[in-house]
Every structure is written in C-alpha cells, then in structure tokens.
Design a protein around this motif. Structure first.
Motif, PDB file in Angstrom:
ATOM      1  N   MET A  85     -80.166  81.361 -19.775  1.00 46.02           N
ATOM      2  CA  MET A  85     -79.337  81.777 -19.261  1.00 46.02           C
ATOM      3  C   MET A  85     -79.073  83.308 -19.444  1.00 46.02           C
ATOM      4  N   LEU A  86     -80.063  83.480 -20.014  1.00 40.64           N
ATOM      5  CA  LEU A  86     -80.577  84.942 -20.258  1.00 40.64           C
ATOM      6  C   LEU A  86     -81.058  86.084 -19.732  1.00 40.64           C
ATOM      7  N   ILE A  87     -82.418  84.864 -18.453  1.00 34.59           N
ATOM      8  CA  ILE A  87     -83.059  84.786 -17.991  1.00 34.59           C
ATOM      9  C   ILE A  87     -82.537  85.159 -16.269  1.00 34.59           C
ATOM     10  N   SER A  88     -81.214  84.309 -16.353  1.00 34.28           N
ATOM     11  CA  SER A  88     -80.853  84.271 -15.143  1.00 34.28           C
ATOM     12  C   SER A  88     -80.074  86.301 -15.358  1.00 34.28           C
ATOM     13  N   ALA A  89     -79.307  86.147 -16.260  1.00 27.04           N
ATOM     14  CA  ALA A  89     -78.399  87.149 -16.494  1.00 27.04           C
ATOM     15  C   ALA A  89     -79.013  88.063 -16.007  1.00 27.04           C
ATOM     16  N   LYS A  90     -79.878  88.619 -16.843  1.00 23.15           N
ATOM     17  CA  LYS A  90     -80.722  89.702 -16.127  1.00 23.15           C
ATOM     18  C   LYS A  90     -81.450  90.090 -15.134  1.00 23.15           C
ATOM     19  N   GLN A  91     -82.103  88.881 -14.597  1.00 23.03           N
ATOM     20  CA  GLN A  91     -82.240  88.546 -12.641  1.00 23.03           C
ATOM     21  C   GLN A  91     -81.057  88.934 -12.198  1.00 23.03           C
ATOM     22  N   ASN A  92     -79.779  88.700 -12.712  1.00 21.94           N
ATOM     23  CA  ASN A  92     -78.686  89.184 -11.780  1.00 21.94           C
ATOM     24  C   ASN A  92     -78.152  90.759 -12.059  1.00 21.94           C
ATOM     25  N   SER A  93     -78.478  90.954 -13.073  1.00 22.00           N
ATOM     26  CA  SER A  93     -77.726  92.051 -13.391  1.00 22.00           C
ATOM     27  C   SER A  93     -78.952  93.173 -13.077  1.00 22.00           C
ATOM     28  N   GLY A  94     -79.775  93.214 -13.345  1.00 19.42           N
ATOM     29  CA  GLY A  94     -80.707  93.748 -13.357  1.00 19.42           C
ATOM     30  C   GLY A  94     -81.353  94.915 -14.088  1.00 19.42           C
ATOM     31  N   ALA A  95     -81.136  94.559 -15.423  1.00 18.65           N
ATOM     32  CA  ALA A  95     -81.061  94.558 -16.719  1.00 18.65           C
ATOM     33  C   ALA A  95     -82.572  94.707 -16.898  1.00 18.65           C
ATOM     34  N   SER A  96     -83.591  96.180 -17.775  1.00 22.31           N
ATOM     35  CA  SER A  96     -84.516  96.124 -17.822  1.00 22.31           C
ATOM     36  C   SER A  96     -85.972  94.721 -18.526  1.00 22.31           C
ATOM     37  N   GLY A  97     -84.397  94.169 -19.944  1.00 19.76           N
ATOM     38  CA  GLY A  97     -85.539  93.634 -19.816  1.00 19.76           C
ATOM     39  C   GLY A  97     -84.465  91.770 -20.341  1.00 19.76           C
ATOM     40  N   VAL A  98     -84.818  91.065 -21.399  1.00 21.67           N
ATOM     41  CA  VAL A  98     -83.729  90.340 -21.888  1.00 21.67           C
ATOM     42  C   VAL A  98     -83.026  90.667 -23.027  1.00 21.67           C
ATOM     43  N   ALA A  99     -83.690  91.659 -24.117  1.00 21.73           N
ATOM     44  CA  ALA A  99     -82.699  92.227 -25.287  1.00 21.73           C
ATOM     45  C   ALA A  99     -81.172  92.620 -24.407  1.00 21.73           C
ATOM     46  N   GLU A 100     -81.661  93.823 -23.176  1.00 25.99           N
ATOM     47  CA  GLU A 100     -80.473  94.431 -22.459  1.00 25.99           C
ATOM     48  C   GLU A 100     -79.361  93.899 -22.021  1.00 25.99           C
ATOM     49  N   ALA A 101     -79.890  92.701 -21.834  1.00 30.97           N
ATOM     50  CA  ALA A 101     -78.854  91.235 -20.763  1.00 30.97           C
ATOM     51  C   ALA A 101     -78.500  90.936 -21.855  1.00 30.97           C
ATOM     52  N   ARG A 102     -79.237  90.558 -23.041  1.00 31.24           N
ATOM     53  CA  ARG A 102     -78.088  89.986 -23.878  1.00 31.24           C
ATOM     54  C   ARG A 102     -77.082  90.509 -24.471  1.00 31.24           C
ATOM     55  N   SER A 103     -76.553  92.078 -24.786  1.00 32.00           N
ATOM     56  CA  SER A 103     -76.533  92.496 -25.232  1.00 32.00           C
ATOM     57  C   SER A 103     -75.092  93.321 -24.058  1.00 32.00           C
ATOM     58  N   SER A 104     -75.201  92.798 -22.550  1.00 30.73           N
ATOM     59  CA  SER A 104     -74.682  93.186 -21.857  1.00 30.73           C
ATOM     60  C   SER A 104     -73.640  92.204 -22.457  1.00 30.73           C
ATOM     61  N   LEU A 105     -73.859  90.448 -22.142  1.00 29.14           N
ATOM     62  CA  LEU A 105     -73.323  89.366 -22.427  1.00 29.14           C
ATOM     63  C   LEU A 105     -72.722  89.470 -23.762  1.00 29.14           C
ATOM     64  N   SER A 106     -72.957  89.746 -24.266  1.00 34.47           N
ATOM     65  CA  SER A 106     -72.432  90.364 -26.008  1.00 34.47           C
ATOM     66  C   SER A 106     -71.116  91.024 -25.970  1.00 34.47           C
ATOM     67  N   HIS A 107     -71.266  91.974 -24.832  1.00 32.42           N
ATOM     68  CA  HIS A 107     -70.489  93.545 -24.706  1.00 32.42           C
ATOM     69  C   HIS A 107     -69.645  92.373 -23.746  1.00 32.42           C
ATOM     70  N   ASN A 108     -70.051  92.132 -22.766  1.00 34.02           N
ATOM     71  CA  ASN A 108     -68.645  90.576 -22.192  1.00 34.02           C
ATOM     72  C   ASN A 108     -67.778  89.864 -22.798  1.00 34.02           C
ATOM     73  N   LEU A 109     -68.558  89.580 -23.277  1.00 35.98           N
ATOM     74  CA  LEU A 109     -67.851  88.443 -24.332  1.00 35.98           C
ATOM     75  C   LEU A 109     -67.022  88.363 -25.234  1.00 35.98           C
ATOM     76  N   ARG A 110     -66.827  89.611 -26.086  1.00 40.03           N
ATOM     77  CA  ARG A 110     -66.447  90.490 -26.439  1.00 40.03           C
ATOM     78  C   ARG A 110     -65.243  91.244 -26.157  1.00 40.03           C
ATOM     79  N   ASP A 111     -65.522  91.423 -25.006  1.00 36.14           N
ATOM     80  CA  ASP A 111     -64.540  91.903 -24.504  1.00 36.14           C
ATOM     81  C   ASP A 111     -63.341  90.792 -24.173  1.00 36.14           C
ATOM     82  N   ILE A 112     -63.493  89.679 -23.306  1.00 32.37           N
ATOM     83  CA  ILE A 112     -62.846  88.665 -23.396  1.00 32.37           C
ATOM     84  C   ILE A 112     -62.234  88.218 -24.839  1.00 32.37           C
ATOM     85  N   ASN A 113     -62.933  88.063 -25.511  1.00 33.80           N
ATOM     86  CA  ASN A 113     -62.157  87.431 -27.424  1.00 33.80           C
ATOM     87  C   ASN A 113     -61.278  88.573 -27.523  1.00 33.80           C
TER      88      ASN A 113
END
Length: 88
Positions: free
Chosen positions: A1-29
């Motif tokens: 899931m993280l690799i897919s998010a990295k590829q789709n968002s153009g994130a520079s790394g898996v950590a950046e993709a994880r951070s982005s997903l985490s922020h999105n989930l936090r906002d929705i929560n």
C-alpha cells in the motif's frame, strides 16, 4: 500500500508516503469525531422544534445522517466508482 501511495503521489520515499497517508487518516478521523459534536448540536436544536416538526424530525435527522455517511464514504474513497478506478 505504501509503495502504491509513493508511486501515485510522487513522494520521494516510503517514509514520505507513510507520513502523507497518516496525515490524511488523521484528518478524516478528526472530521468523523467532529461530526459527532455537530450531530449532537443539530439534534438538540431540532428537538426544540419537535412540536412543530412532529414525525418529520426523524426524517430530517435520518436524511442528514445519510448525507454525512455518503460524504465520508466518498472522502475515504470507498464508493464503487473510486474502487473501480483504483483497481484499473
């Protein structure tokens, strides 16, 4: 899931993709929790109009709840259209 998010968002790394997903989930929560507060306020206000609204009060509250649920389904991209697009 993280690799897919990295590829789709153009994130520079898996950590950046994880951070982005985490922020999105936090906002929705946060939005979901905030909805419970708004729902209590709306319900309280409408309960004061119970004599005027009668049985329509239940219909109004159910309609609002349905619209909010649809919003969250779309925000989480769980609607069938979004799931089909993601599967392609």
């Amino acid at each position: 899931m993280l690799i897919s998010a990295k590829q789709n968002s153009g994130a520079s790394g898996v950590a950046e993709a994880r951070s982005s997903l985490s922020h999105n989930l936090r906002d929705i929560n946060y939005a979901a929790r905030l909805w419970h507060v708004f729902k209590a306020i709306i319900t309280g206000a409408l309960n004061e109009l119970k004599e005027l609204l009668g049985d329509a009060l239940t219909l109004v509250l159910e309609t609002i709840e349905q619209h909010i649920n649809c919003f969250f389904i779309q925000a989480l991209q769980l609607d069938p259209k979004a799931l089909r697009l993601e599967a392609q």
